[in-house]
Scaffold this motif. Sequence first.
Motif, PDB file in Angstrom:
ATOM      1  N   GLU A 284      -1.908   4.770   3.605  1.00  9.93           N
ATOM      2  CA  GLU A 284      -1.555   4.481   2.215  1.00  9.93           C
ATOM      3  C   GLU A 284      -1.943   3.049   1.830  1.00  9.93           C
ATOM      4  O   GLU A 284      -2.432   2.800   0.714  1.00  9.93           O
ATOM      5  CB  GLU A 284      -0.061   4.686   1.979  1.00  9.93           C
ATOM      6  CG  GLU A 284       0.345   4.513   0.525  1.00  9.93           C
ATOM      7  CD  GLU A 284       1.780   4.912   0.245  1.00  9.93           C
ATOM      8  OE1 GLU A 284       2.153   4.932  -0.933  1.00  9.93           O
ATOM      9  OE2 GLU A 284       2.533   5.195   1.212  1.00  9.93           O
ATOM     10  N   ASP A 285      -1.759   2.105   2.746  1.00  6.85           N
ATOM     11  CA  ASP A 285      -2.087   0.707   2.452  1.00  6.85           C
ATOM     12  C   ASP A 285      -3.566   0.540   2.109  1.00  6.85           C
ATOM     13  O   ASP A 285      -3.933  -0.247   1.233  1.00  6.85           O
ATOM     14  CB  ASP A 285      -1.746  -0.194   3.652  1.00  6.85           C
ATOM     15  CG  ASP A 285      -0.256  -0.262   3.924  1.00  6.85           C
ATOM     16  OD1 ASP A 285       0.522   0.100   3.029  1.00  6.85           O
ATOM     17  OD2 ASP A 285       0.115  -0.670   5.044  1.00  6.85           O
ATOM     18  N   ILE A 286      -4.440   1.278   2.806  1.00  5.11           N
ATOM     19  CA  ILE A 286      -5.883   1.102   2.626  1.00  5.11           C
ATOM     20  C   ILE A 286      -6.452   2.047   1.564  1.00  5.11           C
ATOM     21  O   ILE A 286      -7.300   1.640   0.761  1.00  5.11           O
ATOM     22  CB  ILE A 286      -6.624   1.273   3.971  1.00  5.11           C
ATOM     23  CG1 ILE A 286      -6.276   0.101   4.906  1.00  5.11           C
ATOM     24  CG2 ILE A 286      -8.139   1.353   3.771  1.00  5.11           C
ATOM     25  CD1 ILE A 286      -6.911   0.170   6.279  1.00  5.11           C
ATOM     26  N   THR A 287      -5.997   3.295   1.531  1.00  5.98           N
ATOM     27  CA  THR A 287      -6.590   4.264   0.597  1.00  5.98           C
ATOM     28  C   THR A 287      -5.835   4.354  -0.724  1.00  5.98           C
ATOM     29  O   THR A 287      -6.360   4.884  -1.703  1.00  5.98           O
ATOM     30  CB  THR A 287      -6.631   5.679   1.208  1.00  5.98           C
ATOM     31  OG1 THR A 287      -5.281   6.173   1.361  1.00  5.98           O
ATOM     32  CG2 THR A 287      -7.335   5.676   2.550  1.00  5.98           C
ATOM     33  N   GLY A 288      -4.573   3.873  -0.737  1.00  7.51           N
ATOM     34  CA  GLY A 288      -3.781   3.958  -1.951  1.00  7.51           C
ATOM     35  C   GLY A 288      -3.079   5.283  -2.144  1.00  7.51           C
ATOM     36  O   GLY A 288      -2.444   5.523  -3.170  1.00  7.51           O
ATOM     37  N   ARG A 289      -3.173   6.176  -1.146  1.00  7.98           N
ATOM     38  CA  ARG A 289      -2.447   7.451  -1.230  1.00  7.98           C
ATOM     39  C   ARG A 289      -1.784   7.747   0.109  1.00  7.98           C
ATOM     40  O   ARG A 289      -2.185   7.221   1.148  1.00  7.98           O
ATOM     41  CB  ARG A 289      -3.383   8.595  -1.622  1.00  7.98           C
ATOM     42  CG  ARG A 289      -4.500   8.805  -0.640  1.00  7.98           C
ATOM     43  CD  ARG A 289      -5.152  10.156  -0.768  1.00  7.98           C
ATOM     44  NE  ARG A 289      -6.251  10.299   0.190  1.00  7.98           N
ATOM     45  CZ  ARG A 289      -6.107  10.564   1.474  1.00  7.98           C
ATOM     46  NH1 ARG A 289      -4.891  10.696   2.002  1.00  7.98           N
ATOM     47  NH2 ARG A 289      -7.139  10.691   2.274  1.00  7.98           N
TER      48      ARG A 289
END
Length: 306
Positions: A284-289
Motif C-alpha cells: 500500500e505504501d508504494i502502490t497506493g492500494r
Amino acid sequence: MKNHQEKTILVTGATGTVGSEVVKQLAAISSSSGYNVRAAVHSKNKSNQLRQLESEGVEFVDLDYTKHETVAHALNNVDKIFLQTLPTPNVADISSNIIKEAKKNGVKYVVKLSAMGAGSEPKSTILRLHGEEEKIIQDSGLPYTFLRPPAFMQNFVTQFGHTIKTQNAFYVPAGDAKMSFIDSRDIAALTTEILTMNNPESSRQHYENKAYDITGPDALSYVQAADILSSEAGKKISYVNVTEEDARKGMKQVGMDEWFIDIMMELFRIIRTGYGSETTTVVEDITGRKPIPFSQFAKDHTEVFR
C-alpha cells in the motif's frame, strides 16, 4: 506512439510465477513509461504463454545462466533489471556473473526478488543464498531494491493445484504455522512502480538501496487458507499436515532432487517456528492500494481448484 527516449528493462525468469506477471504489467504501460520490455526465458518454447505480448512490443531472448554468451546478449543495451533466480547450490556464482555483466553493460538499477529474512542472520540455506546474492549486488555498487516476500499465494496453484483438484486436499509439513502470503500480482506492481519511475532523484529518495519485506494483508494458517479456498471453489478442500518423511516422499515422486528437498524441509522447520508470519504495509505504501487478499486470489483462480 512510443517514447523516443526508450530504454530497456530486462525481466529474468519471465515464464515464472512472478516474472510472467512483471512482464505483463510492464508491457501494459510500456508506451507511456518509455521503457521497452525484454523477457529472458530458458527456452523460447516455454514462452508460449507470453507470445501474445509480442504484439505489444515485448522482446524475447534466450538466457541460460551457464552460458556466458546468452547472459551477455540478454544484457546488451539494458538499463534496468528484474532479477529472479532459482535456488541452486551455485546461485551465488550465477548472480555474480550476471551482475558483472550488468556493470559492464552500464545497467543502472536492479530490483532483486529475494526472501523475507535474507538480510538477517540466516536461519536456512534458502535465506543464506538470497543473502549472498544481495551482498553481491550491494558490493557491485549498482543501485538496487530488494523485495523480500515470505511465500506466494500462487504456490497454491503451482505446488498444490494438482492435488487440490484431484484429491480435494493439499499436503504441507507446516503444522499450525501462519504465513503472510503475497499475490505475485502485487510483487509485479511493486516492481513496475520502482523500475519505471523516470525521475532519478525521486527514485533515489524512495527506493534506492533499500530492502522491503513485502506481504499480503493477513497472516493465515494453512487451515484458514483451506477454508477460504473451499468457500471460493464451492467444495471442501482440506489441509493435511504431513510429516517431513511423507513430504520428502511426495517431493521425490514429482522428481525433486535431494538438495532441493533438504532445503525445503529446512525452510518448513523455521516456518513452524513463526517465520513468515509478520505483515507489512509496503504494498500500500508504494502502490497506493491495499494488497490483494487471499480470498480475491482464490476467487480469481477457482478454475484451478475445482
